[in-house]
Motif scaffolding. Structure first.
Motif: not given
Length: 490
Positions: A79-82, A84, A86
């Motif tokens: 997944s993406f945090q912003g 970035t 993850v």
């Protein structure tokens, strides 16, 4: 002196016999029907067929089934945090409970109600509970009912129970016939024993009379040798008759279903041999018709053919395609969060379904075809056996009628011979007293008289036993049968 000993011996035997209760023909037949091992075996066969019927009927019992299961999974994902990326692992799981009932009815209808509950949960989401209650009904059309092999098996099992009952009836008749034949053997053996006792007593009296003549110097002593030899021979014949009575009594006891000790306890026969008519008037064709209609073993054989016909018809139909109409209906609820427990209540949403479809059943498989061919072969084998039994029944009736007719004629001739030989004995004794005959002439006629009496009894026994065989061949050996008369024609 010797004559006195014979009288005392006869009195002793008579006293022993009187201490035992006489056995009647009805007693013998009743004991055979109740105690015969063959009858007991036939009764157990009925119990086995009843068990087969219960097994066949169990196909229509409700079949409850159910399952409980669940699972847990950890799935890696990205997944993406912003902007970035993850990498993480997401967990999920489910639990499922299912309960259903399957029920097939004899009409062909198949009913399957079902309840299924599934709870799912994943990380970061609320648990969901889906509850489904449904029912499925299938009804055969276009040949489906004919291929109901379960119903065919139940029907066939019922017919085999009827066949086993018919076998039981025939086993009772066969046991009764064997006991009746043994009973008349016993009666005949006693009659022959009595005739030989009379012949022995006559020989002893002739010896005593001659001894008196020798003592008076009216006959030479050499005459006594042949007379003493004749008395010993007659005594041996009477001893053999005594053994024949014992053997006949043993056969009767065993035919009645008893032991050797039971046979030893049997008393004298209470019934005399049946009256023999001068001629036997009987409608053989009518008796054959009655036999083919009344014989229990022929009925049993026919019922087994019908049972195979029923099963073969269903198996043959199973080789052809058939169509079922299927109705499917259900109700579903969906719950979330705290309500998502294994309780079929509440829920944020509800729904249902109804559907109708046509289901084409598969064609018969190779094993079905092989089973059908085997059933057809078995059915043909049973049909051949049934037809052969009918053929032998006709021959049995004809043979028994012929034996009756010849037996009646034989009895008439032997009775006439006895009467003539009795007259001849008196004539020879008179000739001896007048000095016109010899002891040898008297002995010859006495011997012929004894043989004629034995032959007369044997002829009467054969007639009585032929009468039993006719009753057995016709199937007229029930508890109310009169074995001293001809069976009634229909």
């Amino acid at each position: 002196m010797f004559v006195r000993l014979l009288v005392l011996l006869a009195l002793a035997v008579s006293a022993r016999a009187s201490a035992q209760a006489p056995v009647s023909l009805a007693d013998a037949l009743g004991a055979a029907r109740q105690q015969s091992p063959e009858v007991a075996l036939a009764g157990e066969a009925i119990a086995g067929e009843r068990a087969n019927l219960r097994a066949a009927a169990s196909a229509f019992d409700p079949q409850l089934y159910g399952s409980v299961g669940g699972g847990q999974a950890a799935t890696p994902n990205r997944s993406f945090q912003g902007t970035t990326p993850v990498l993480a692992t997401a967990g999920s799981g489910y639990q499922q409970v299912e309960v259903g009932v399957q029920r097939q009815y004899r009409s062909g209808l198949a009913l399957t109600p079902l309840v299924q509950m599934t709870r799912t949960a994943a990380d970061g989401t609320s648990a969901l509970l889906e509850t489904t209650a449904g029912v499925s009904l299938a009804y055969p059309v276009l040949g489906g009912r004919e291929r109901n092999t379960a119903l065919a098996a139940e029907d066939a099992a019922g017919q085999r129970i009827s066949a086993a009952r018919a076998d039981l009836d025939r086993a009772a008749e066969t046991a009764a016939a064997a006991a009746a034949v043994a009973y008349w053997d016993y009666v005949g053996a006693v009659r022959i024993q009595e005739a030989l006792q009379v012949a022995e007593a006559r020989a002893a009296r002739l010896l005593a009379d001659t001894e008196a003549l020798v003592a008076a110097d009216e006959r030479p002593a050499a005459d006594l040798v042949a007379l003493r030899a004749d008395l010993s021979r007659r005594r041996a014949a009477r001893l053999s008759a005594d053994q024949s009575v014992y053997d006949a009594r043993q056969r009767l006891g065993l035919a009645m279903g008893g032991t050797a000790a039971d046979a030893d306890a049997l008393g004298p026969a209470a019934d005399a041999l049946p009256e023999v008519p001068a001629t036997v008037e009987v409608d053989e064709a009518a008796l054959v018709a009655r036999a083919l209609d009344a014989r229990a073993d022929l009925l049993g054989a026919d019922l087994r053919v019908r049972a195979l016909d029923r099963e073969t018809a269903a198996a043959t139909a199973d080789l052809r395609p058939s169509v079922d109409v299927v109705l499917d209906a259900g109700y579903t609820t969906l719950s979330e969060g705290a309500a998502a427990q294994f309780l079929p209540v509440g829920g944020a949403s509800r729904g249902g379904r109804v559907g109708v479809s046509l289901r084409v059943n598969r064609l018969g498989s190779g094993i079905t075809r092989a089973t059908t061919e085997r059933q057809r072969a078995t059915r043909e084998r049973l049909r051949i056996a049934r037809d052969d039994l009918a053929r032998r029944i006709r021959a049995d009736v004809a043979g028994a009628v012929a034996s009756l007719r010849s037996g009646a004629a034989e009895v008439a001739q032997t009775r006439e011979a006895v009467a003539l030989y009795q007259e001849a004995v008196e004539n020879e004794r008179l000739r001896l007293r007048l000095g016109m005959g010899t002891l040898f002439d008297v002995q010859i006629v006495e011997e012929r008289l004894a043989n004629a009496r034995t032959s007369a009894v044997q002829a009467e026994v054969r007639y009585a036993q032929a009468l039993v065989r006719l009753h057995a061949a016709v199937g007229a050996l029930g508890p109310a049968a009169d074995l001293c008369t001809l069976p009634a024609a229909p």
